[in-house]
Design a protein around this motif. Structure first.
Motif, short mmCIF file in Angstrom:
data_model
loop_
_atom_site.label_atom_id
_atom_site.label_comp_id
_atom_site.label_asym_id
_atom_site.label_seq_id
_atom_site.Cartn_x
_atom_site.Cartn_y
_atom_site.Cartn_z
N SER A 1 -14.71 7.24 -0.10
CA SER A 1 -14.08 7.35 -1.41
C SER A 1 -14.88 8.17 -2.41
O SER A 1 -14.33 8.93 -3.20
CB SER A 1 -13.82 5.95 -1.99
N TYR B 1 -21.60 -0.17 3.56
CA TYR B 1 -21.28 0.56 4.79
C TYR B 1 -22.52 0.93 5.58
O TYR B 1 -22.49 0.99 6.81
CB TYR B 1 -20.42 1.78 4.46
N SER C 1 -14.58 -2.59 6.96
CA SER C 1 -13.34 -2.83 6.21
C SER C 1 -13.43 -2.20 4.82
O SER C 1 -14.51 -1.87 4.32
CB SER C 1 -13.10 -4.34 6.07
N ILE C 2 -12.23 -2.01 4.20
CA ILE C 2 -12.22 -1.49 2.84
C ILE C 2 -12.79 -2.52 1.89
O ILE C 2 -12.86 -3.71 2.20
CB ILE C 2 -10.79 -1.09 2.39
N ASN D 1 -13.39 2.94 0.24
CA ASN D 1 -14.07 2.77 1.51
C ASN D 1 -15.27 3.71 1.56
O ASN D 1 -15.69 4.24 0.52
CB ASN D 1 -13.10 3.02 2.68
N ARG E 1 -6.36 6.48 0.54
CA ARG E 1 -7.71 6.21 1.02
C ARG E 1 -8.55 7.48 1.08
O ARG E 1 -9.77 7.41 1.05
CB ARG E 1 -7.65 5.58 2.41
N ALA F 1 -7.73 2.96 -2.37
CA ALA F 1 -8.51 1.99 -1.60
C ALA F 1 -9.92 2.54 -1.45
O ALA F 1 -10.11 3.68 -1.04
CB ALA F 1 -7.88 1.77 -0.23
N TRP G 1 -9.80 4.18 -8.66
CA TRP G 1 -9.45 2.77 -8.48
C TRP G 1 -9.54 2.02 -9.82
O TRP G 1 -8.62 1.25 -10.17
CB TRP G 1 -10.39 2.10 -7.47
N GLU H 1 0.81 -1.22 0.00
CA GLU H 1 0.00 0.00 0.00
C GLU H 1 0.84 1.27 0.00
O GLU H 1 0.35 2.33 0.36
CB GLU H 1 -0.94 -0.01 1.21
#
Length: 448
Positions: free
Chosen positions: A376, A415, A421-422, A373, A340, A371, A384, A335
């Motif tokens: 984002s 979510y 978690s991502i 999440n 993020r 990443a 991404w 990473e």
């Protein structure tokens, strides 16, 4: 040998700097020393010696494969100049024999031996031209480990070095614990005597300055024994050790291993000793890959090195040796170039140079990624997709593309239902194939 050291009945342990019941201290004298980068600098590797001591023992096949990787990374540049091996066991010797049979110019193979005549004989029989020999320098080691006086230690060390030279072997003298040693009382006299032996036998004698406990300090204006600039400057100007015979070996106990190694280069040492990913005792050695990047920044290029091999070495260590590189490790962690933050993702979407300091895809084969999440947003998802599928120019997905709306909704629902978690790459890949089925036709190159 002319003993010109400062003998003492009691060890000088620099208790004003190393009180032990408190943190070590940095003392300043404000002396400014000249920065003099050698015309040629390089890296040496100790993965098979110092590094291997900190992890499960490697097999012969594993050592040979890693040696191949080092050669592929160096790619004929000579930047990764040498690598050193133990010769203690039959396994070590077999690995050396197989590596030598490769016939590579770089990295050259050197050894580390015990200081006895049988080991010197072994080095010579194997055709190795240089070997490391331990020469502990601080009074902590001379008095408390070796139970010697300084005079006895110096006579012993010089006798060992001369034995190597008599056998036609270049001695690499490991000045252990140099950052707690009396420089003018022991280090400098030892170095001067070694240079006299070098002249006598017409062979180079190398000095590896070992910051055994990572106590070195890179700042100018710091007192010895902790000053890296003063140690390197002192070896060159007071002891007349040529730059090409000075090597720095650091540890990372105080988070300074990379900057100390770089500082040694800047003040006249030609060689920085490293391990792959910084493996080594306690907090580890200097990461070889980090010094590749330091080299590139100092010299403005990395010659013909193939830096993409670094990613292959990471994969090999994790797959074959069970060594997990921490994910946020610079240049090699999974990473290191993953963002993020939503606002950063939007910046990468507009121009990846905003949050990526060099073309990680071109140089390392690692495009910048985002990443995904709960923070984002559309920009993060678009970034991404572009990074993962390596979409360039007009083929890049814009955050206003309606095809990513259902992907965004799926992420939001995850979510909203309590996920923390991502979103995994495989999940996102499945969603992209579902909602943008022609993505493989749009991309410029193979997905990672």
């Amino acid at each position: 040998m002319v003993y010109n050291g400062v003998d003492t009945l009691r060890p000088n342990l620099f208790k004003d700097i190393f009180p032990y019941d408190e943190l070590p201290r940095i003392k300043f004298n404000n002396i400014q020393l000249p920065m003099e980068i050698p015309e040629e600098i390089w890296i040496t590797d100790t993965t098979f010696r110092d590094g291997q001591q900190s992890m499960s023992s490697m097999t012969v096949d594993q050592m040979v494969r890693i040696y191949d990787y080092l050669h592929e990374l160096d790619n004929g540049s000579g930047i990764i100049r040498q690598t050193e091996f133990f010769l203690y066991s039959e396994k070590d010797r077999k690995a050396v024999e197989r590596c030598m049979a490769r016939g590579y110019d770089f990295p050259q193979i050197t050894s580390w031996i015990r200081a006895n005549k049988e080991d010197f004989k072994l080095v010579k029989e194997m055709g190795i031209k240089e070997t490391g020999i331990l020469m502990s320098c601080s009074d902590y080691h001379i008095f408390h480990k070796l139970n010697m006086t300084r005079r006895e230690a110096m006579e012993n060390y010089l006798s060992i070095a001369e034995s190597a030279l008599e056998n036609g072997i270049i001695p690499r003298c490991h000045f252990e614990d140099i950052t707690r040693a009396d420089f003018f009382g022991f280090v400098a006299p030892l170095a001067k005597n070694l240079m006299e032996l070098s002249k006598k036998y017409g062979l180079p004698v190398k000095i590896r300055a070992c910051d055994t406990l990572g106590l070195g300090v890179p700042f100018v204006g710091v007192e010895l024994p902790r000053s890296v600039p003063a140690i390197i400057h002192g070896l060159r100007y007071y002891c007349h050790v040529p730059s090409e015979s000075i090597e720095w070996h650091g540890h990372n106990d105080y988070n300074k291993v990379v900057v100390n190694s770089t500082t040694a280069w800047l003040y006249g040492g030609a060689s920085a000793n490293c391990t792959l990913f910084g493996i080594g005792e306690r907090t580890g050695n200097c990461p070889l890959e980090s010094m590749v990047f330091e080299y590139g920044q100092i010299k403005g290029n990395t010659k013909d090195m193939n830096l993409k091999v670094i990613v292959d070495i990471v994969d090999y260590f994790e797959r074959e040796l069970g060594y997990k590189v921490p994910e946020r490790t610079p240049f090699v962690g999974s990473e290191f170039n993953v963002t993020r933050a939503g606002i950063h993702a939007d910046g990468i979407l507009k121009d990846e140079e905003i949050y990526n300091s060099f073309d990680t895809d071109k140089i390392l084969g690692r495009p910048p990624l985002v990443a995904v999440n709960s923070y984002s947003g559309l920009a993060g998802i678009a970034a991404w997709i572009n990074g993962y599928f390596r979409l360039k120019g007009s083929k890049k997905i814009d955050k206003r593309d309606p095809r990513i709306l259902p992907i965004k909704k799926w992420v939001d629902d995850e979510y909203a239902n309590g996920r923390t978690s991502i979103i995994r790459n495989d999940e996102l890949e499945e969603l992209v194939f579902k909602y943008i089925p022609n993505i493989l036709d749009e991309r410029d190159s193979k997905a990672i």
